[in-house]
Design a protein around this motif. Structure first.
Motif, PDB file in Angstrom:
ATOM      1  N   GLY A 128      -3.985   4.374  -9.665  1.00  0.00           N
ATOM      2  CA  GLY A 128      -3.963   5.818  -8.461  1.00  0.00           C
ATOM      3  C   GLY A 128      -5.418   5.663  -7.820  1.00  0.00           C
ATOM      4  N   ASP A 129      -5.832   6.987  -8.074  1.00  0.00           N
ATOM      5  CA  ASP A 129      -7.095   7.381  -7.178  1.00  0.00           C
ATOM      6  C   ASP A 129      -8.327   7.704  -8.197  1.00  0.00           C
ATOM      7  OD1 ASP A 129      -5.488   7.312  -4.998  1.00  0.00           O
ATOM      8  OD2 ASP A 129      -4.671   9.106  -5.435  1.00  0.00           O
ATOM      9  N   GLY A 130      -9.414   7.697  -7.153  1.00  0.00           N
ATOM     10  CA  GLY A 130     -10.684   8.435  -8.090  1.00  0.00           C
ATOM     11  C   GLY A 130     -10.907   7.312  -9.147  1.00  0.00           C
ATOM     12  N   ILE A 131     -11.372   8.136 -10.277  1.00  0.00           N
ATOM     13  CA  ILE A 131     -11.998   7.664 -11.581  1.00  0.00           C
ATOM     14  C   ILE A 131     -10.569   6.824 -12.345  1.00  0.00           C
ATOM     15  CG2 ILE A 131     -13.803   8.877 -12.063  1.00  0.00           C
ATOM     16  CD1 ILE A 131     -12.380  10.356 -13.920  1.00  0.00           C
TER      17      ILE A 131
ATOM     18  N   PHE B 237       1.185  -7.127 -18.415  1.00  0.00           N
ATOM     19  CA  PHE B 237       0.703  -6.177 -17.775  1.00  0.00           C
ATOM     20  C   PHE B 237       1.102  -6.384 -16.140  1.00  0.00           C
ATOM     21  CE2 PHE B 237      -2.343  -5.743 -20.927  1.00  0.00           C
ATOM     22  CZ  PHE B 237      -2.134  -4.374 -21.519  1.00  0.00           C
ATOM     23  N   GLU B 238       1.811  -5.401 -15.583  1.00  0.00           N
ATOM     24  CA  GLU B 238       1.810  -5.502 -13.954  1.00  0.00           C
ATOM     25  C   GLU B 238       1.005  -4.296 -13.298  1.00  0.00           C
ATOM     26  OE1 GLU B 238       4.812  -5.982 -10.361  1.00  0.00           O
ATOM     27  OE2 GLU B 238       5.735  -6.058 -12.477  1.00  0.00           O
ATOM     28  N   ASP B 239       0.351  -4.737 -12.347  1.00  0.00           N
ATOM     29  CA  ASP B 239      -0.671  -3.546 -11.920  1.00  0.00           C
ATOM     30  C   ASP B 239       0.069  -3.212 -10.472  1.00  0.00           C
ATOM     31  OD1 ASP B 239      -3.303  -1.953 -12.147  1.00  0.00           O
ATOM     32  OD2 ASP B 239      -3.606  -2.892 -10.225  1.00  0.00           O
ATOM     33  N   PHE B 240      -0.036  -1.998 -10.203  1.00  0.00           N
ATOM     34  CA  PHE B 240       0.653  -1.204  -8.921  1.00  0.00           C
ATOM     35  C   PHE B 240      -0.438  -0.291  -8.288  1.00  0.00           C
ATOM     36  CE2 PHE B 240       3.926  -1.998 -11.878  1.00  0.00           C
ATOM     37  CZ  PHE B 240       4.995  -2.572 -11.023  1.00  0.00           C
ATOM     38  N   ASP B 241      -0.851  -0.760  -6.919  1.00  0.00           N
ATOM     39  CA  ASP B 241      -1.748  -0.262  -6.489  1.00  0.00           C
ATOM     40  C   ASP B 241      -1.687   1.187  -5.676  1.00  0.00           C
ATOM     41  OD1 ASP B 241      -0.202  -1.281  -4.543  1.00  0.00           O
ATOM     42  OD2 ASP B 241      -1.804  -2.298  -3.244  1.00  0.00           O
ATOM     43  N   TRP B 242      -0.679   1.966  -6.006  1.00  0.00           N
ATOM     44  CA  TRP B 242      -0.206   3.132  -5.461  1.00  0.00           C
ATOM     45  C   TRP B 242      -1.158   4.303  -5.381  1.00  0.00           C
ATOM     46  CZ3 TRP B 242       4.880   2.581  -8.825  1.00  0.00           C
ATOM     47  CH2 TRP B 242       5.682   1.454  -8.328  1.00  0.00           C
ATOM     48  N   GLY B 243      -1.081   4.966  -4.514  1.00  0.00           N
ATOM     49  CA  GLY B 243      -2.003   6.295  -4.426  1.00  0.00           C
ATOM     50  C   GLY B 243      -2.381   6.648  -3.199  1.00  0.00           C
ATOM     51  N   GLY B 244      -3.586   7.199  -3.002  1.00  0.00           N
ATOM     52  CA  GLY B 244      -4.079   7.671  -1.768  1.00  0.00           C
ATOM     53  C   GLY B 244      -4.389   6.360  -0.895  1.00  0.00           C
ATOM     54  N   ASP B 245      -5.092   5.261  -1.049  1.00  0.00           N
ATOM     55  CA  ASP B 245      -5.158   4.121  -0.360  1.00  0.00           C
ATOM     56  C   ASP B 245      -3.883   3.512   0.194  1.00  0.00           C
ATOM     57  OD1 ASP B 245      -7.863   4.330  -0.596  1.00  0.00           O
ATOM     58  OD2 ASP B 245      -8.135   2.961  -2.311  1.00  0.00           O
ATOM     59  N   TYR B 246      -2.841   3.566  -0.744  1.00  0.00           N
ATOM     60  CA  TYR B 246      -1.769   3.050  -0.453  1.00  0.00           C
ATOM     61  C   TYR B 246      -0.826   3.926   0.867  1.00  0.00           C
ATOM     62  CZ  TYR B 246       3.163   1.137  -0.972  1.00  0.00           C
ATOM     63  OH  TYR B 246       4.292   0.463  -0.664  1.00  0.00           O
TER      64      TYR B 246
ATOM     65  N   ILE C  87       4.237   3.046 -19.038  1.00  0.00           N
ATOM     66  CA  ILE C  87       3.470   3.162 -17.833  1.00  0.00           C
ATOM     67  C   ILE C  87       2.082   3.660 -18.210  1.00  0.00           C
ATOM     68  CG2 ILE C  87       3.117   3.932 -15.556  1.00  0.00           C
ATOM     69  CD1 ILE C  87       6.350   4.447 -15.622  1.00  0.00           C
ATOM     70  N   LEU C  88       0.880   3.132 -17.834  1.00  0.00           N
ATOM     71  CA  LEU C  88      -0.516   3.694 -18.326  1.00  0.00           C
ATOM     72  C   LEU C  88      -0.798   4.118 -16.562  1.00  0.00           C
ATOM     73  CD1 LEU C  88      -2.626   4.186 -20.199  1.00  0.00           C
ATOM     74  CD2 LEU C  88      -3.643   2.026 -19.628  1.00  0.00           C
ATOM     75  N   PHE C  89      -1.164   5.341 -16.601  1.00  0.00           N
ATOM     76  CA  PHE C  89      -1.229   5.937 -15.267  1.00  0.00           C
ATOM     77  C   PHE C  89      -2.810   6.418 -15.235  1.00  0.00           C
ATOM     78  CE2 PHE C  89      -1.265   9.333 -12.194  1.00  0.00           C
ATOM     79  CZ  PHE C  89      -0.686   8.906 -11.184  1.00  0.00           C
ATOM     80  N   GLY C  90      -3.383   6.419 -14.290  1.00  0.00           N
ATOM     81  CA  GLY C  90      -4.657   7.007 -14.113  1.00  0.00           C
ATOM     82  C   GLY C  90      -5.071   8.585 -13.693  1.00  0.00           C
ATOM     83  N   SER C  91      -4.885   8.579 -12.112  1.00  0.00           N
ATOM     84  CA  SER C  91      -4.818  10.037 -11.503  1.00  0.00           C
ATOM     85  C   SER C  91      -4.413   9.766 -10.404  1.00  0.00           C
ATOM     86  CB  SER C  91      -6.211  10.593 -11.763  1.00  0.00           C
ATOM     87  OG  SER C  91      -7.037   9.826 -10.847  1.00  0.00           O
ATOM     88  N   ALA C  92      -4.210  10.982  -9.726  1.00  0.00           N
ATOM     89  CA  ALA C  92      -3.581  11.001  -8.491  1.00  0.00           C
ATOM     90  C   ALA C  92      -4.259  12.294  -7.640  1.00  0.00           C
ATOM     91  CB  ALA C  92      -2.058  10.932  -8.303  1.00  0.00           C
ATOM     92  N   GLY C  93      -4.950  11.905  -6.510  1.00  0.00           N
ATOM     93  CA  GLY C  93      -5.585  13.000  -5.900  1.00  0.00           C
ATOM     94  C   GLY C  93      -6.616  12.269  -4.825  1.00  0.00           C
ATOM     95  N   ASP C  94      -6.703  12.814  -3.574  1.00  0.00           N
ATOM     96  CA  ASP C  94      -7.510  12.212  -2.763  1.00  0.00           C
ATOM     97  C   ASP C  94      -8.177  13.334  -1.835  1.00  0.00           C
ATOM     98  OD1 ASP C  94      -7.312   9.313  -1.033  1.00  0.00           O
ATOM     99  OD2 ASP C  94      -8.122  10.924   0.074  1.00  0.00           O
ATOM    100  N   PRO C  95      -9.440  13.282  -1.456  1.00  0.00           N
ATOM    101  CA  PRO C  95     -10.103  14.371  -0.832  1.00  0.00           C
ATOM    102  C   PRO C  95      -9.452  14.502   0.876  1.00  0.00           C
ATOM    103  CG  PRO C  95     -11.574  12.570  -1.009  1.00  0.00           C
ATOM    104  CD  PRO C  95     -10.389  12.263  -1.907  1.00  0.00           C
TER     105      PRO C  95
END
Ligand code: ATP
Length: 359
Positions: free
Chosen positions: A11-14, A40-49, A71-79
């Motif tokens: 996802g985004d940020g940290i 593992f399969e990595d998905f580049d979804w989030g703010g940049d996407y 699914i191991l998820f990080g975070s979603a949020g973009d300034p």
């Protein structure tokens, strides 16, 4: 031997720092156990996407995740993108699309971590908060009319269904039953919210009849905050609505020492779809890219993931490695008052697993 197919979505940020760290510790765990395998399969979804494609994840995103075990998820949020777009476009789309209706948030004071509760012994705070994750105040029902005019009106409608409330309360009773104290607190606000919350209370009473071995009580959400601070040892498993548990679990994480430590699982208890595990913190743009992010919340989420995919022994080994590392103040990140980096904490957990850092 089963190969566990894991989707990683930083996802985004940290999230982009802590999810790769989480993958590293899972790989380190597998390196020491021939019976444990991940794909593992990595998905580049989030703010940049979103900036490239105008959406947070592809239209067929859920189909691409459907065959995974977790699914191991990080975070979603973009300034630069409104919060409701990042949240509804990715994390909630997965939670709702896969009917992950139980959001489970364990909280404990880990060894070496300082709680702001000065009168609290570490064992006094050992909770699991179960959050209703599919309806309630965050059902998405509502709307805005006459925008920009003085008579503009906006509504967010709380929707609670008998089946939705019953399944989450039943899940919480079942979870409470697996814990040593067999104790559940049902959080409510039925004094002020006199329709949905009154139904919630009634359903709690009827479900409780199937669990005579579980002690349970009801607490209004405002009183629950005070009880968490003043009498933490009187709580064990807690079930609350989507909004109430959202707030209570941030309080719980802060009382346990830091937002950076707390894990969560978005669970489909029927296992029709993959469940999703993530640290409870957000994208924390203030510290992103500096190597300061505490990866422990993601590691603990990986422990929950392992339990969910049927690897309890591996889960216990990883938790023991995490606790060995938190017990050492020289391995605390800045949010815990230390100066260790994400990389140092990750390598220390890999080393505690006996696998070296694999770098
Ligand atoms: P979002 O809007 O995506 O929910 P946020 O940046 O507003 O995220 P959080 O990420 O929930 O809020 O965290 C608030 C603050 O806590 C961050 O700004 C950061 O300083 C600190 N923090 C959160 N998570 C961590 C972490 N894993 N390691 C270190 N500090 C953290």
């Amino acid at each position: 031997m089963k190969i566990h197919r894991i989707a990683t979505i930083p996802g985004d940020g940290i999230g982009k720092e802590v999810v790769p760290a989480g993958r590293r510790v899972l790989e380190a765990l597998a390196a020491t156990d021939p019976a444990l395998r991940f794909e593992f399969e990595d998905f580049d979804w989030g703010g940049d996407y979103y900036r490239r494609h105008g959406r947070m994840m592809p239209e067929d995103g859920l189909d691409r995740l459907r065959g995974k075990d977790a699914i191991l998820f990080g975070s979603a949020g973009d300034p630069d993108i409104p919060d409701h777009v990042t949240l509804w476009g990715l994390r909630l789309r997965i939670c709702q699309g896969f009917d992950q209706y139980a959001n489970v948030r364990p909280t404990r004071i880990l060894p070496g971590i300082d709680s702001p509760l000065k009168r609290c012994a570490p064992g006094d705070l050992d909770w699991v908060i179960v959050r209703e994750n599919s309806e309630g105040e965050y059902s998405g029902a509502g709307g805005r009319v006459h925008q920009g005019f003085p008579n503009e009106a906006a509504t967010d409608v709380t929707i609670m269904t008998r089946s939705g409330v019953e399944r989450i309360i039943r899940y919480a009773f079942e979870l409470a039953r697996t814990r040593p104290r067999k104790q559940l607190t049902v959080v409510s606000k039925s004094n002020a919210q006199r329709h949905a919350m009154v139904m919630w209370d009634e359903i709690a009473v009827s479900v409780s009849r199937d669990f005579p071995d579980v002690k349970w009580d009801k607490e209004l959400v405002d009183a629950a905050t005070a009880r968490m601070v003043n009498r933490p040892a009187t709580l064990d498993t807690i079930v609350a609505t989507n909004l109430h548990a959202d707030i209570l679990s941030d309080l719980a994480a802060a009382l346990a020492g830091s937002l950076g430590i707390a894990p969560t699982g978005n669970i489909d208890p029927q296992r029709r779809f993959p469940s999703m595990f993530e640290p409870i913190h957000g994208s924390a743009f203030d510290i992103m890219g500096k190597g300061l992010a505490n990866p422990v919340g993601t590691f603990w989420s990986a422990v929950m993931l392992l339990e969910h995919v049927g690897e309890p022994a591996a889960a216990s080994r990883l938790m023991a490695a995490i606790e060995k590392v938190t017990a050492d103040p020289s391995l605390h990140t800045r949010d815990l008052g230390g100066s260790a980096t994400t990389e140092q904490v990750t390598s220390a957990v890999c080393n505690a697993l006996g696998a070296g850092s694999h770098r």
